[in-house]
Design an enzyme around this catalytic site. Sequence first.
Site, PDB file in Angstrom:
ATOM      1  N   GLU A   1      -6.999  -8.976   3.082  1.00 22.29           N
ATOM      2  CA  GLU A   1      -7.904  -8.203   2.223  1.00 22.29           C
ATOM      3  C   GLU A   1      -8.287  -9.056   1.006  1.00 22.29           C
ATOM      4  O   GLU A   1      -9.362  -8.892   0.434  1.00 22.29           O
ATOM      5  CB  GLU A   1      -7.234  -6.888   1.783  1.00 22.29           C
ATOM      6  CG  GLU A   1      -8.211  -5.851   1.262  1.00 22.29           C
ATOM      7  CD  GLU A   1      -7.642  -4.439   1.196  1.00 22.29           C
ATOM      8  OE1 GLU A   1      -7.693  -3.701   2.198  1.00 22.29           O
ATOM      9  OE2 GLU A   1      -7.134  -4.067   0.130  1.00 22.29           O
TER      10      GLU A   1
ATOM     11  N   LYS B   1     -15.993   2.896   5.396  1.00 20.43           N
ATOM     12  CA  LYS B   1     -15.604   4.184   4.785  1.00 20.43           C
ATOM     13  C   LYS B   1     -16.828   5.078   4.634  1.00 20.43           C
ATOM     14  O   LYS B   1     -16.802   6.261   4.963  1.00 20.43           O
ATOM     15  CB  LYS B   1     -15.016   3.954   3.392  1.00 20.43           C
ATOM     16  CG  LYS B   1     -13.607   3.418   3.356  1.00 20.43           C
ATOM     17  CD  LYS B   1     -13.132   3.408   1.898  1.00 20.43           C
ATOM     18  CE  LYS B   1     -11.885   2.569   1.713  1.00 20.43           C
ATOM     19  NZ  LYS B   1     -11.498   2.421   0.313  1.00 20.43           N
TER      20      LYS B   1
ATOM     21  N   GLY C   1      -4.355  -2.520  -5.411  1.00 19.74           N
ATOM     22  CA  GLY C   1      -3.561  -1.703  -4.486  1.00 19.74           C
ATOM     23  C   GLY C   1      -2.551  -2.531  -3.703  1.00 19.74           C
ATOM     24  O   GLY C   1      -1.375  -2.161  -3.593  1.00 19.74           O
ATOM     25  N   ARG C   2      -2.976  -3.666  -3.166  1.00 15.39           N
ATOM     26  CA  ARG C   2      -2.089  -4.458  -2.303  1.00 15.39           C
ATOM     27  C   ARG C   2      -1.022  -5.222  -3.078  1.00 15.39           C
ATOM     28  O   ARG C   2      -0.195  -5.890  -2.490  1.00 15.39           O
ATOM     29  CB  ARG C   2      -2.906  -5.388  -1.413  1.00 15.39           C
ATOM     30  CG  ARG C   2      -3.895  -6.285  -2.136  1.00 15.39           C
ATOM     31  CD  ARG C   2      -4.902  -6.854  -1.133  1.00 15.39           C
ATOM     32  NE  ARG C   2      -5.946  -7.636  -1.778  1.00 15.39           N
ATOM     33  CZ  ARG C   2      -7.074  -7.143  -2.270  1.00 15.39           C
ATOM     34  NH1 ARG C   2      -7.293  -5.845  -2.219  1.00 15.39           N
ATOM     35  NH2 ARG C   2      -7.979  -7.926  -2.815  1.00 15.39           N
TER      36      ARG C   2
ATOM     37  N   LYS D   1      -4.316   5.065  -5.770  1.00 12.94           N
ATOM     38  CA  LYS D   1      -4.850   4.516  -7.018  1.00 12.94           C
ATOM     39  C   LYS D   1      -6.099   5.299  -7.436  1.00 12.94           C
ATOM     40  O   LYS D   1      -6.246   5.697  -8.573  1.00 12.94           O
ATOM     41  CB  LYS D   1      -5.173   3.042  -6.802  1.00 12.94           C
ATOM     42  CG  LYS D   1      -5.654   2.328  -8.031  1.00 12.94           C
ATOM     43  CD  LYS D   1      -5.748   0.840  -7.767  1.00 12.94           C
ATOM     44  CE  LYS D   1      -6.559   0.158  -8.836  1.00 12.94           C
ATOM     45  NZ  LYS D   1      -6.716  -1.267  -8.595  1.00 12.94           N
TER      46      LYS D   1
ATOM     47  N   GLU E   1      -8.032   9.455   3.900  1.00 14.92           N
ATOM     48  CA  GLU E   1      -6.790   9.634   4.661  1.00 14.92           C
ATOM     49  C   GLU E   1      -5.729  10.334   3.813  1.00 14.92           C
ATOM     50  O   GLU E   1      -5.102  11.316   4.241  1.00 14.92           O
ATOM     51  CB  GLU E   1      -6.228   8.271   5.106  1.00 14.92           C
ATOM     52  CG  GLU E   1      -7.037   7.542   6.138  1.00 14.92           C
ATOM     53  CD  GLU E   1      -8.080   6.597   5.547  1.00 14.92           C
ATOM     54  OE1 GLU E   1      -8.529   6.842   4.395  1.00 14.92           O
ATOM     55  OE2 GLU E   1      -8.457   5.628   6.226  1.00 14.92           O
TER      56      GLU E   1
ATOM     57  N   HIS F   1      10.325 -13.714  23.222  1.00 17.59           N
ATOM     58  CA  HIS F   1      10.165 -13.156  24.564  1.00 17.59           C
ATOM     59  C   HIS F   1       8.816 -12.461  24.704  1.00 17.59           C
ATOM     60  O   HIS F   1       8.619 -11.654  25.616  1.00 17.59           O
ATOM     61  CB  HIS F   1      11.295 -12.168  24.848  1.00 17.59           C
ATOM     62  CG  HIS F   1      12.647 -12.809  24.731  1.00 17.59           C
ATOM     63  ND1 HIS F   1      13.274 -13.408  25.794  1.00 17.59           N
ATOM     64  CD2 HIS F   1      13.452 -12.996  23.654  1.00 17.59           C
ATOM     65  CE1 HIS F   1      14.438 -13.914  25.392  1.00 17.59           C
ATOM     66  NE2 HIS F   1      14.563 -13.686  24.094  1.00 17.59           N
TER      67      HIS F   1
HETATM   68  O1  F6P Z   1      -8.508  -0.247   2.213  1.00 19.87           O
HETATM   69  C1  F6P Z   1      -9.029  -0.371   0.950  1.00 19.87           C
HETATM   70  C2  F6P Z   1      -8.133   0.114  -0.135  1.00 19.87           C
HETATM   71  O2  F6P Z   1      -8.893   0.262  -1.285  1.00 19.87           O
HETATM   72  C3  F6P Z   1      -6.935  -0.793  -0.391  1.00 19.87           C
HETATM   73  O3  F6P Z   1      -7.227  -1.878  -1.171  1.00 19.87           O
HETATM   74  C4  F6P Z   1      -5.974   0.165  -1.006  1.00 19.87           C
HETATM   75  O4  F6P Z   1      -4.697  -0.364  -1.002  1.00 19.87           O
HETATM   76  C5  F6P Z   1      -6.164   1.361  -0.107  1.00 19.87           C
HETATM   77  O5  F6P Z   1      -7.540   1.378   0.174  1.00 19.87           O
HETATM   78  C6  F6P Z   1      -5.711   2.678  -0.674  1.00 19.87           C
HETATM   79  O6  F6P Z   1      -6.423   3.047  -1.819  1.00 19.87           O
HETATM   80  P1  F6P Z   1      -5.909   4.147  -2.807  1.00 19.87           P
HETATM   81  O7  F6P Z   1      -4.596   3.732  -3.358  1.00 19.87           O
HETATM   82  O8  F6P Z   1      -6.962   4.255  -3.876  1.00 19.87           O
HETATM   83  O9  F6P Z   1      -5.786   5.452  -2.050  1.00 19.87           O
END
Ligand code: F6P
Length: 524
Positions: free
Chosen positions: A355, A513, A269-270, A209, A215, A386
């Site tokens: 979240e 972060k 995002g979620r 987003k 990452e 189990h």
């Molecule tokens: O972990 C925080 C967060 O902002 C989430 O809400 C989101 O889904 C994720 O990082 C990834 O963010 P982006 O889509 O901006 O890379």
Amino acid sequence: MALKNINPTTTEAWTKLNAHYSEIKDTHLKELFKIDKNRKDNLSLNFSDLSVDISNNRINQKTIDLLIELAKESELDDAINKYFSGDIINSTEERAVLHTALRDFSEKEILVDGENVKLKIQSALNKIEQFSNKVISGNWKGFTEKPITDIVNIGIGGSDLGPDMIIEALKFYKNHLNTHFVSNVDGDHVSEIIKDLNPETTLFIIVSKTFTTQETLSNANTIKEWFLRSGSEKDIARHFAAVSTNLDAINQFGIDQENVFPMWNWVGGRFSLWSAVGISISLSIGFNNFKSLLNGASEMDIHFKETPFQQNIPVILSLISIWYNNFFNCETEAILPYSQYLKKLPDYLQQAIMESNGKSIDRNGDKIDYQTGAVIWGSTGTNMQHAFMQLVHQGTKLIPLDFIGFEESLYGLTEHHKKLMANFYGQMEALAYGKTKEEVHLDLKFQNNSDKITTLLPYKVFEGNKPSNAIIFKKLTPNSLGKLVAMYEHKLFVQGILWNIYSFDQFGVELGKELANKNYMQMN
Ligand code: F6P
């Protein structure tokens, strides 16, 4: 307009619920079933191909009535209207919350800053459809003119968990394309994924987003370097696509404008799997199935919006969860799908729910002195029977559970399915009813173990009175999965409203972060 600011503990319903809790807290589920012979029917909710049995909860009709009073005093109706109409209910980020618009196929306009977002959504859907068709049919060619065989989604959090969970869940409906997900900044993750891929036939979709996530950018850059060992800069256009709100950053990365799919600030995002973030879903199961997923969610949206609270599935599930969280002081809730296809659902729901509702400041900006979001965890039945179920049956903690099941399996093998569902119901019954001293005594006697009765008996007793919901669909389809996911989205929304928190920001992830970036700078 913003959400109202109502502290739930100051409502009359809260006081009544406290008194009611003292009355009912020690009543055994066995007793509740004895008092009300039609308890199962009275405490069942139905909608379309979904039935929800809430009779195995430590509640009676009075509990439901009081919880609904709480919802009314918290002005849940007003909040639901604002949620669906695009009001700025994510006040801390000054945004509307409109993932529901992504699956709203009605004629109704939805305005954000005076602009009808439905038009943008439709044009994005058209683009997803054309792109998916081209790749699936083999008309989209890689830089050596070969058709695409593999799709790699590069993203994390909401840009990974939703599509990954859905593709796993709908594997049965999958086409020939292999899908992979790279999320972790752990270089071993990306290395394991690319080691078997052919750059000539792989399509990478960078989903972020913000397009600033450490990452995702690290993985995207590593993959780009790897790709450029075989292809050239101009070949990137055939092998990279992106989904983001940050068009400048995508441009800088070198992705062809044609391969860019939009995201909007009014989709968290979620909650984004319904948007172009779900492009890997559409590629994997075809656009028509992706559309059925959206339709299922849309049907649940209408149910949630229009059904009176007494029969409203997300509302009732949410209220029951508040009952355990705030009155029984339960810390956690487990999600137990009896379908191996849903093995990633608990992970996905962890982000969606934790979240959103892991907050301790209320909508007035004050520190909260009551419990909010529960810890979400879980795994698939029967495997988890189990693993961790010993603790649920005989441990010291009270853990409300959602059992999720299907009347039919997808491949047939009906004897397997009967056994699976026999376990589903067996677990719920064992948890609710338990096994008394007398029953254990008899068992030991029959097994010729009379000499061990005094030493073994207490260990074999099950107290029971452990609550659970049975959430059952006819069959696992894109449509029913859409309903299931939307049901949990609305459940968490209702909880955020009643707890008087802001569910749609996530400032709690920021500090870690920042410090990671600082540490990384110092390492170089
Ligand atoms: O972990 C925080 C967060 O902002 C989430 O809400 C989101 O889904 C994720 O990082 C990834 O963010 P982006 O889509 O901006 O890379």
